[in-house]
Design a protein around this motif. Structure first.
Motif, PDB file in Angstrom:
ATOM      1  N   LYS A   1      60.547  16.427  46.835  1.00  0.00           N
ATOM      2  CA  LYS A   1      61.555  16.361  45.459  1.00  0.00           C
ATOM      3  C   LYS A   1      61.338  16.832  44.324  1.00  0.00           C
ATOM      4  N   SER A   2      60.041  16.829  43.920  1.00  0.00           N
ATOM      5  CA  SER A   2      59.365  17.088  42.583  1.00  0.00           C
ATOM      6  C   SER A   2      58.732  18.466  42.674  1.00  0.00           C
ATOM      7  N   GLN A   3      59.475  19.665  41.631  1.00  0.00           N
ATOM      8  CA  GLN A   3      58.600  20.703  41.799  1.00  0.00           C
ATOM      9  C   GLN A   3      57.201  20.444  40.842  1.00  0.00           C
ATOM     10  N   LYS A   4      57.381  19.640  39.950  1.00  0.00           N
ATOM     11  CA  LYS A   4      56.287  19.214  39.035  1.00  0.00           C
ATOM     12  C   LYS A   4      55.133  18.657  39.697  1.00  0.00           C
ATOM     13  N   VAL A   5      55.318  17.633  40.826  1.00  0.00           N
ATOM     14  CA  VAL A   5      54.370  17.338  41.734  1.00  0.00           C
ATOM     15  C   VAL A   5      53.725  18.212  42.567  1.00  0.00           C
ATOM     16  N   ARG A   6      54.470  19.182  42.982  1.00  0.00           N
ATOM     17  CA  ARG A   6      54.078  20.249  43.857  1.00  0.00           C
ATOM     18  C   ARG A   6      53.178  21.320  43.035  1.00  0.00           C
ATOM     19  N   ASP A   7      53.686  21.523  41.907  1.00  0.00           N
ATOM     20  CA  ASP A   7      52.744  22.398  41.008  1.00  0.00           C
ATOM     21  C   ASP A   7      51.374  21.903  40.673  1.00  0.00           C
ATOM     22  N   ASN A   8      51.366  20.466  40.309  1.00  0.00           N
ATOM     23  CA  ASN A   8      50.069  19.718  40.063  1.00  0.00           C
ATOM     24  C   ASN A   8      49.302  19.665  41.370  1.00  0.00           C
ATOM     25  N   THR A   9      50.089  19.365  42.571  1.00  0.00           N
ATOM     26  CA  THR A   9      49.123  19.556  43.725  1.00  0.00           C
ATOM     27  C   THR A   9      48.195  20.707  43.919  1.00  0.00           C
ATOM     28  N   ASP A  10      48.985  21.875  43.736  1.00  0.00           N
ATOM     29  CA  ASP A  10      48.732  23.100  43.652  1.00  0.00           C
ATOM     30  C   ASP A  10      47.535  23.284  42.849  1.00  0.00           C
ATOM     31  N   LYS A  11      47.614  22.952  41.779  1.00  0.00           N
ATOM     32  CA  LYS A  11      46.422  23.152  40.786  1.00  0.00           C
ATOM     33  C   LYS A  11      45.235  22.323  40.978  1.00  0.00           C
ATOM     34  N   PHE A  12      45.616  20.978  41.582  1.00  0.00           N
ATOM     35  CA  PHE A  12      44.399  20.171  42.226  1.00  0.00           C
ATOM     36  C   PHE A  12      43.761  20.904  43.325  1.00  0.00           C
ATOM     37  N   ILE A  13      44.545  21.189  44.180  1.00  0.00           N
ATOM     38  CA  ILE A  13      43.626  21.746  45.313  1.00  0.00           C
ATOM     39  C   ILE A  13      42.864  22.935  44.996  1.00  0.00           C
ATOM     40  N   LEU A  14      43.196  23.685  44.058  1.00  0.00           N
ATOM     41  CA  LEU A  14      42.365  24.760  43.541  1.00  0.00           C
ATOM     42  C   LEU A  14      41.166  24.310  42.821  1.00  0.00           C
ATOM     43  N   LYS A  15      41.013  23.203  42.606  1.00  0.00           N
ATOM     44  CA  LYS A  15      39.624  22.676  42.079  1.00  0.00           C
ATOM     45  C   LYS A  15      38.662  21.978  42.893  1.00  0.00           C
ATOM     46  N   ILE A  16      39.183  21.873  44.201  1.00  0.00           N
ATOM     47  CA  ILE A  16      38.198  20.984  45.167  1.00  0.00           C
ATOM     48  C   ILE A  16      37.013  22.124  45.630  1.00  0.00           C
ATOM     49  N   PRO A  17      35.975  21.792  45.559  1.00  0.00           N
ATOM     50  CA  PRO A  17      34.814  22.642  45.934  1.00  0.00           C
ATOM     51  C   PRO A  17      34.832  23.306  47.335  1.00  0.00           C
ATOM     52  N   VAL A  18      34.615  24.418  47.523  1.00  0.00           N
ATOM     53  CA  VAL A  18      34.781  25.063  48.738  1.00  0.00           C
ATOM     54  C   VAL A  18      35.992  25.243  49.275  1.00  0.00           C
ATOM     55  N   ILE A  19      36.778  24.342  49.594  1.00  0.00           N
ATOM     56  CA  ILE A  19      38.243  24.415  49.996  1.00  0.00           C
ATOM     57  C   ILE A  19      39.008  25.585  48.941  1.00  0.00           C
TER      58      ILE A  19
ATOM     59  N   LEU B   1      57.833  42.204  43.913  1.00  0.00           N
ATOM     60  CA  LEU B   1      56.882  41.181  43.080  1.00  0.00           C
ATOM     61  C   LEU B   1      57.336  39.847  43.412  1.00  0.00           C
ATOM     62  N   ILE B   2      58.829  39.814  43.545  1.00  0.00           N
ATOM     63  CA  ILE B   2      59.443  38.474  43.870  1.00  0.00           C
ATOM     64  C   ILE B   2      59.145  37.987  45.142  1.00  0.00           C
ATOM     65  N   SER B   3      59.208  38.894  46.327  1.00  0.00           N
ATOM     66  CA  SER B   3      58.663  38.251  47.555  1.00  0.00           C
ATOM     67  C   SER B   3      57.323  38.018  47.462  1.00  0.00           C
ATOM     68  N   ALA B   4      56.438  38.573  46.876  1.00  0.00           N
ATOM     69  CA  ALA B   4      54.860  38.350  46.700  1.00  0.00           C
ATOM     70  C   ALA B   4      54.775  37.052  46.109  1.00  0.00           C
ATOM     71  N   ALA B   5      55.440  36.936  44.975  1.00  0.00           N
ATOM     72  CA  ALA B   5      55.110  35.635  44.284  1.00  0.00           C
ATOM     73  C   ALA B   5      55.613  34.361  45.254  1.00  0.00           C
ATOM     74  N   GLY B   6      56.651  34.387  45.963  1.00  0.00           N
ATOM     75  CA  GLY B   6      57.187  33.376  46.859  1.00  0.00           C
ATOM     76  C   GLY B   6      56.099  33.164  48.037  1.00  0.00           C
ATOM     77  N   ALA B   7      55.462  34.386  48.539  1.00  0.00           N
ATOM     78  CA  ALA B   7      54.665  34.417  49.698  1.00  0.00           C
ATOM     79  C   ALA B   7      53.165  33.659  49.125  1.00  0.00           C
ATOM     80  N   SER B   8      52.932  33.948  47.944  1.00  0.00           N
ATOM     81  CA  SER B   8      51.615  33.711  47.554  1.00  0.00           C
ATOM     82  C   SER B   8      51.083  32.046  48.131  1.00  0.00           C
ATOM     83  N   GLY B   9      51.991  31.322  47.914  1.00  0.00           N
ATOM     84  CA  GLY B   9      51.900  29.761  48.535  1.00  0.00           C
ATOM     85  C   GLY B   9      51.106  29.029  47.575  1.00  0.00           C
ATOM     86  N   ASN B  10      50.896  29.199  46.268  1.00  0.00           N
ATOM     87  CA  ASN B  10      50.605  28.371  45.326  1.00  0.00           C
ATOM     88  C   ASN B  10      51.053  28.579  43.852  1.00  0.00           C
ATOM     89  N   PHE B  11      51.332  27.529  43.223  1.00  0.00           N
ATOM     90  CA  PHE B  11      51.753  27.554  41.763  1.00  0.00           C
ATOM     91  C   PHE B  11      51.170  28.527  41.059  1.00  0.00           C
TER      92      PHE B  11
END
Length: 410
Positions: free
Chosen positions: A249-267, A297-307
């Motif tokens: 339901k929350s775009q903010k939660v999804r965005d923060n989750t994307d940011k957090f995932i990109l900080k996990i080592p190796v993954i 670029l609009i399509s590419a942004a949506g397909a990137s899969g990360n905020f």
């Protein structure tokens, strides 16, 4: 101008039937149609006196029969192959519908073929099934129809879908192993705390000596787990459900989750490379199909899969709209590696941007493949190490008092 969405064709269902043929023999089988009346009419033409018809149930456990993205990738490749062989579009769709073993996919392709045969453009027909064909897919088909190069476009679509599904599979594999390590370690620990350590506690009560601090600590955890295991389980389940609901339901939660995932080592390394690969593959496919770069670029942004990457690509789009070259705009975001922006610069200067982006996608897809293989090789022994530390630690805690038993007896 976007074409008006066509009315969805009647659903095609599979019916089981039983009857008696002209020779008086009992016969049965399955037929596809919109209604029982249509099935009976068709069977009467074949000389069958129908005694029973029933809509085929998909059943509770028909998960393997569900249409999955890889099915759409396979269908796209079949359409591309048939169009390349000179088979007309309507006939291609009909052949694919008849030859498919998966009933839901057969029904879907039959419906699409019926609409296209009635004169509705394929792209417009596909927009009536957004669950299976997203806007990018439909836009590419629309571009192919308008340019008269549907065969070429479908070849690009099939490559794009195949590569996307393979990449998605690799990412799932990369995410599965860490989850598996944590799950196995958690289950083993809970079993030991619930069933094994309590047995030692009964033994220790007869020692009549003070137990080591580490042993007391483990026994305390075991007592807490035994007394409140249902509360612990409920908290975990509720926490997971609340996070899942908030994530949906929350775009903010999804965005923060994307940011957090990109900080996990190796993954994070794997996800970074995967996002770049998706960006490059999508942009290459859409731009090559004749879609303007700003729209691509609009399509590419949506397909990137990360905020993080979606925001960076949207910033690039804004800069490109203002007249800046894409490679310069990519450097200003500080999100893409220098190699990517340099290859884009070469593509822009040579007039082969789509070809260069395709090479970027190939490079990063291979890097994702290598990184997942490396992670798999690393985590297989790591599972043993984690379990060894957890189980070994609990065993040491239980045997410490036994080691001291000699001094207690003395």
């Amino acid at each position: 101008m976007v074409a008006k969405k066509a009315a969805k064709a009647p659903a095609i269902h599979t019916f089981k039937w039983k009857g008696i043929n002209r020779k008086g023999a009992k016969v049965s089988g399955e037929l596809q149609g919109e209604s029982v009346a249509e099935i009976k009419a068709e069977l009467r033409k074949q000389g069958v006196n129908v005694t029973r018809t029933q809509k085929k149930s998909k059943g509770m456990f028909s998960f393997g029969n569900k249409i999955i993205p890889m099915d759409i990738a396979v269908v796209s490749r079949q359409i591309a192959t048939m169009l390349g062989a000179g088979v007309p579009l309507v006939q291609s769709l009909q052949l694919i519908a008849k030859s498919n073993e998966k009933a839901p996919l057969r029904e879907l392709m039959t419906s699409i073929g019926t609409e296209v045969a009635s004169g509705t453009p394929l792209s417009q027909t596909l927009r009536g099934y957004p669950r299976y064909f997203d806007d990018l897919y439909c836009d590419l088909v629309d571009a192919g129809e308008q340019s008269g190069a549907l065969e070429t476009i479908y070849d690009r679509i099939s490559i794009y879908k195949e590569k996307s599904e393979v990449l998605k599979s690799k990412i799932k594999k990369a995410m599965f192993y860490p989850a598996a390590v944590l799950t196995v370690a958690g289950v083993v620990t809970m079993l030991l705390l619930l069933f094994v350590i309590p047995q030692f506690k009964d033994i220790f009560e007869g020692f009549g000596a003070e137990l080591p601090a580490f042993t007391l600590f483990v026994l305390g955890i075991s007592d807490a787990v035994q007394s409140y295991w249902y509360i612990i389980l409920a908290v975990i389940v509720i926490a997971v459900m609340l996070f899942k609901k908030a994530h949906q339901k929350s775009q903010k939660v999804r965005d923060n989750t994307d940011k957090f995932i990109l900080k996990i080592p190796v993954i994070s390394t794997i996800l970074d490379k995967a996002a770049i690969a998706r960006f490059a593959r999508t942009l290459s496919t859409t731009f090559a199909a004749g879609i303007p770069l700003v729209d691509a670029l609009i399509s590419a942004a949506g397909a990137s899969g990360n905020f993080v990457y979606r925001s960076a690509i949207n910033n690039i789009r804004s800069e490109v709209m203002a007249g800046m070259q894409m490679n310069v705009a990519m450097k200003t975001t500080a999100t893409f590696p220098d190699m990517v922006s340099q290859m884009v610069m070469i593509g822009e200067e040579s007039g082969d941007l789509d070809g260069m982006l395709s090479k970027v996608a190939d490079i990063y897809e291979q890097q994702v493949d290598d990184a997942v293989d490396a992670l798999t090789s690393l985590l297989e022994p790591m599972i043993m190490v984690v379990l060894g530390v957890v189980v070994g630690g609990l065993i040491v805690a239980m045997y410490l008092p036994i080691f001291q038993l000699g001094s207690v007896v003395g």
